[in-house]
Design an enzyme around this catalytic site. Structure first.
Site, PDB file in Angstrom:
ATOM      1  N   ARG A   1     -17.856 -14.974  35.811  1.00 26.97           N
ATOM      2  CA  ARG A   1     -19.132 -14.524  35.238  1.00 26.97           C
ATOM      3  C   ARG A   1     -20.118 -14.107  36.333  1.00 26.97           C
ATOM      4  NH1 ARG A   1     -19.855 -20.150  32.255  1.00 26.97           N
ATOM      5  NH2 ARG A   1     -17.621 -19.814  32.255  1.00 26.97           N
TER       6      ARG A   1
ATOM      7  N   GLU B   1     -16.519 -18.684  38.225  1.00 24.47           N
ATOM      8  CA  GLU B   1     -16.837 -17.621  39.181  1.00 24.47           C
ATOM      9  C   GLU B   1     -16.788 -16.229  38.578  1.00 24.47           C
ATOM     10  OE1 GLU B   1     -12.908 -16.726  38.530  1.00 24.47           O
ATOM     11  OE2 GLU B   1     -13.781 -18.713  38.726  1.00 24.47           O
TER      12      GLU B   1
ATOM     13  N   ASP C   1     -15.825 -22.949  39.868  1.00 22.36           N
ATOM     14  CA  ASP C   1     -14.700 -22.417  39.094  1.00 22.36           C
ATOM     15  C   ASP C   1     -15.168 -21.590  37.897  1.00 22.36           C
ATOM     16  OD1 ASP C   1     -12.049 -21.955  38.557  1.00 22.36           O
ATOM     17  OD2 ASP C   1     -11.782 -23.774  37.368  1.00 22.36           O
TER      18      ASP C   1
ATOM     19  N   LYS D   1     -12.818  -8.000  35.093  1.00 23.59           N
ATOM     20  CA  LYS D   1     -12.877  -9.090  36.059  1.00 23.59           C
ATOM     21  C   LYS D   1     -11.726  -8.951  37.047  1.00 23.59           C
ATOM     22  CE  LYS D   1     -12.396 -14.115  36.506  1.00 23.59           C
ATOM     23  NZ  LYS D   1     -12.147 -15.397  35.799  1.00 23.59           N
TER      24      LYS D   1
ATOM     25  N   ASP E   1      -5.797 -13.846  37.125  1.00 24.54           N
ATOM     26  CA  ASP E   1      -7.240 -13.845  36.867  1.00 24.54           C
ATOM     27  C   ASP E   1      -7.875 -12.482  37.126  1.00 24.54           C
ATOM     28  OD1 ASP E   1      -9.222 -15.364  35.754  1.00 24.54           O
ATOM     29  OD2 ASP E   1      -9.952 -16.177  37.651  1.00 24.54           O
TER      30      ASP E   1
ATOM     31  N   ASP F   1      -7.674 -17.224  41.920  1.00 22.58           N
ATOM     32  CA  ASP F   1      -8.771 -18.152  41.643  1.00 22.58           C
ATOM     33  C   ASP F   1      -8.320 -19.579  41.912  1.00 22.58           C
ATOM     34  OD1 ASP F   1     -11.025 -19.461  40.786  1.00 22.58           O
ATOM     35  OD2 ASP F   1     -10.585 -19.211  38.650  1.00 22.58           O
TER      36      ASP F   1
ATOM     37  N   LYS G   1      -9.013 -26.194  41.264  1.00 19.91           N
ATOM     38  CA  LYS G   1      -8.209 -26.363  40.059  1.00 19.91           C
ATOM     39  C   LYS G   1      -7.121 -27.399  40.310  1.00 19.91           C
ATOM     40  CE  LYS G   1      -8.777 -21.657  38.263  1.00 19.91           C
ATOM     41  NZ  LYS G   1      -9.391 -21.982  36.968  1.00 19.91           N
TER      42      LYS G   1
END
Length: 497
Positions: A352, A350, A348, A265, A289, A270, A277
């Site tokens: 996946r 994201e 959020d 990933k 992230d 993020d 967030k």
């Protein structure tokens, strides 16, 4: 940072008499130290025995006792190894970390290490070297003033060890990869952008002769990567889909997994998107992230240097998850490259979405196994804390091979369930599925089930490393900050599966 050099000794050499002499000591079952192997040391009765008595040293794992004797032999360090019957590679690695950190505290630039013959085993020797090299990692890139007061360890002399430079070189190649991953995760998001990840991949490819393909936004559009591209819409940074390949001249081993795809990933920052967030979501740490991508690049660095007899593909769908007028909105529907439609329930969730198209891409390569690493869910931290990653897979051979690699590297993983009935929580009224579940609990499981929808038949495993990629406090061979988690696990798995 200059990493320590290793040298093998056949006996206590005069040229290192003023070094710190380090002795590993086992703990007996009655919690007293086992010193039977030390009685022949010239200064045992004069120095070591009194030090053990005065410090009440027991040999318990992780304990130390030190004496500064500059007027005679230099310094002495006793390292507790714990019970002999439970010694393994991670015990040795952690003991090496204790050697390094204690040497720095003692301001000694060199040590002579005698670990009771344990380092005659090449796996223990490799683990010891890794522990020293991982402990030596320091990141001062973004500080205006460098530390000029600390005396770092420069020389490690190994006594009663297997004199094998190739083992040391293997440890150096692996830790170089792990420390590259730490560099990437530690760096701020205004430094590590998708383009910077692509440049890092370019550098690795040039350094080790790997093949590299970088798909730009238009290329991804032609491939129908609507899930991945939906995450990129709110960012001014261009997305980069990175495919780095190591291919040996021939593959003639008997492994179950001769051709492998590793996916990381790569969300370099993020914000959460329009589901911003807030509060305890720690937006200020969301530079990490891309920890999965960092692990892929670190593994590529190591694999490129080691050159195993397997074909390995490293894949990163790199982007930021940001907010502007074009950002994906909750309720939008996007189409992944396998034709599945996804209702964006939460922007959020994201990671996946980026992985979905990366999984489809990887499977089309015709590989034997796919493993993805991702800082995917906070839920995995609730389940397993910060030192164990969650493993999700339905392929027993793949699970067993990863679980076997884990204790050798000290990077802990735990198999989690893939409860098929939980998939219903992601049902959508208007699309094939939503990107999050509508029920409380099981968030790491539903995230893994989402990913599973983008694999048809290839052996696949997902590692949720959200808890393990970062540490707020130093421990063992980890400084505070990025851990480089996953690099050593993946490399060990590739080499031994």
């Amino acid at each position: 940072m200059r990493y320590p050099e290793f040298q093998f000794l056949s006996s206590q050499a005069s040229q290192v008499e003023q070094s710190c002499h380090v002795f590993g000591i086992f703990e007996k079952h009655d919690t007293t130290p086992d010193t039977s192997h030390l009685t022949s040391v010239p200064f045992y009765h004069e120095i070591i025995a009194p030090l053990i008595k005065e410090s009440r040293f027991t040999g318990k794992q992780g304990t130390t006792a030190t004496a500064n004797l500059l007027h005679s032999i230099g310094k002495v360090m006793l390292i507790g190894l714990g019970k002999q019957e439970v010694i393994d590679q991670e015990t040795i690695r952690q003991a090496a970390a204790t050697v390094y950190r204690t040497a720095v505290q003692l301001h000694t630039p060199s040590v002579v290490v005698d670990f009771i013959g344990l380092l005659t085993d090449e796996n223990h020797l490799k683990a010891f070297a890794e522990g020293i090299l991982l402990s030596a990692y320091v990141d001062e890139r973004f500080k205006s003033k460098k530390d000029t007061t600390t005396t770092y360890l420069k020389k490690v002399y190994l006594l009663n060890a297997k004199a094998d430079d190739q083992v040391i070189q293997l440890a150096q190649k692996i830790t170089t990869g792990a420390n590259l991953a730490r560099d990437l995760v530690n760096a701020p998001a205004n430094y590590v952008t998708p383009s910077m990840l692509a440049q890092t991949a370019t550098d690795i490819a040039q350094r080790h002769g790997l093949e590299l393909t970088i798909l730009e936004k238009e290329d991804c559009q032609r491939l129908g990567m609507g899930a991945y591209l939906s995450v990129t819409q709110g960012s001014s940074q261009p997305p980069k889909f990175i495919h780095l390949s190591y291919k040996p001249k021939s593959i003639n081993n008997q492994s179950d997994f001769k051709k492998i795809a590793l996916i990381g990933k790569g969300v370099t920052f993020d914000s959460g998107g329009l589901n911003l967030k807030t509060g305890s979501a720690q937006i200020e740490l969301m530079k990490f992230d891309m920890g999965g991508a960092a692990a892929m690049l670190g593994a590529a660095e190591a694999i490129g240097a080691i050159k195993p007899n397997k074909e390995i593909h490293f894949i990163i769908a790199a982007t930021e998850n940001m907010i502007n007028g074009s950002a994906t909105k909750p309720g939008d529907v996007v189409t992944a490259s396998n034709g599945k439609t996804i209702e964006i329930d939460n922007t959020d969730a994201e990671g996946r979405l980026t992985l979905a198209d990366a999984l489809v891409y990887a499977e089309k390569l015709g590989v034997d196994a796919i493993v993805d690493l991702a800082t995917l869910t906070g839920a995995i931290m609730v389940a397993l804390g910060t030192r164990i990653a969650g493993l999700f897979s339905t392929d027993s051979k793949l699970v067993n091979s990863l679980m076997t690699a884990s204790p050798r590297t000290g990077e802990k993983i735990w198999q989690m369930p893939l409860e098929a009935s939980y998939l219903q929580s992601m049902d959508s009224i208007i699309a094939d599925m939503r990107n999050t579940g509508n029920k409380k609990g099981g968030g790491s499981i539903t995230a893994a089930l989402f990913l599973k929808q983008f694999i048809q038949k290839t052996a696949w495993a997902h590692l949720d490393i959200a808890g393990t990629v970062w540490t707020d406090k130093p421990w063992s061979y980890h400084n505070a900050g990025a851990t480089g988690f996953g690099v050593r696990l993946l490399v060990d798995w590739v080499l031994n599966s």
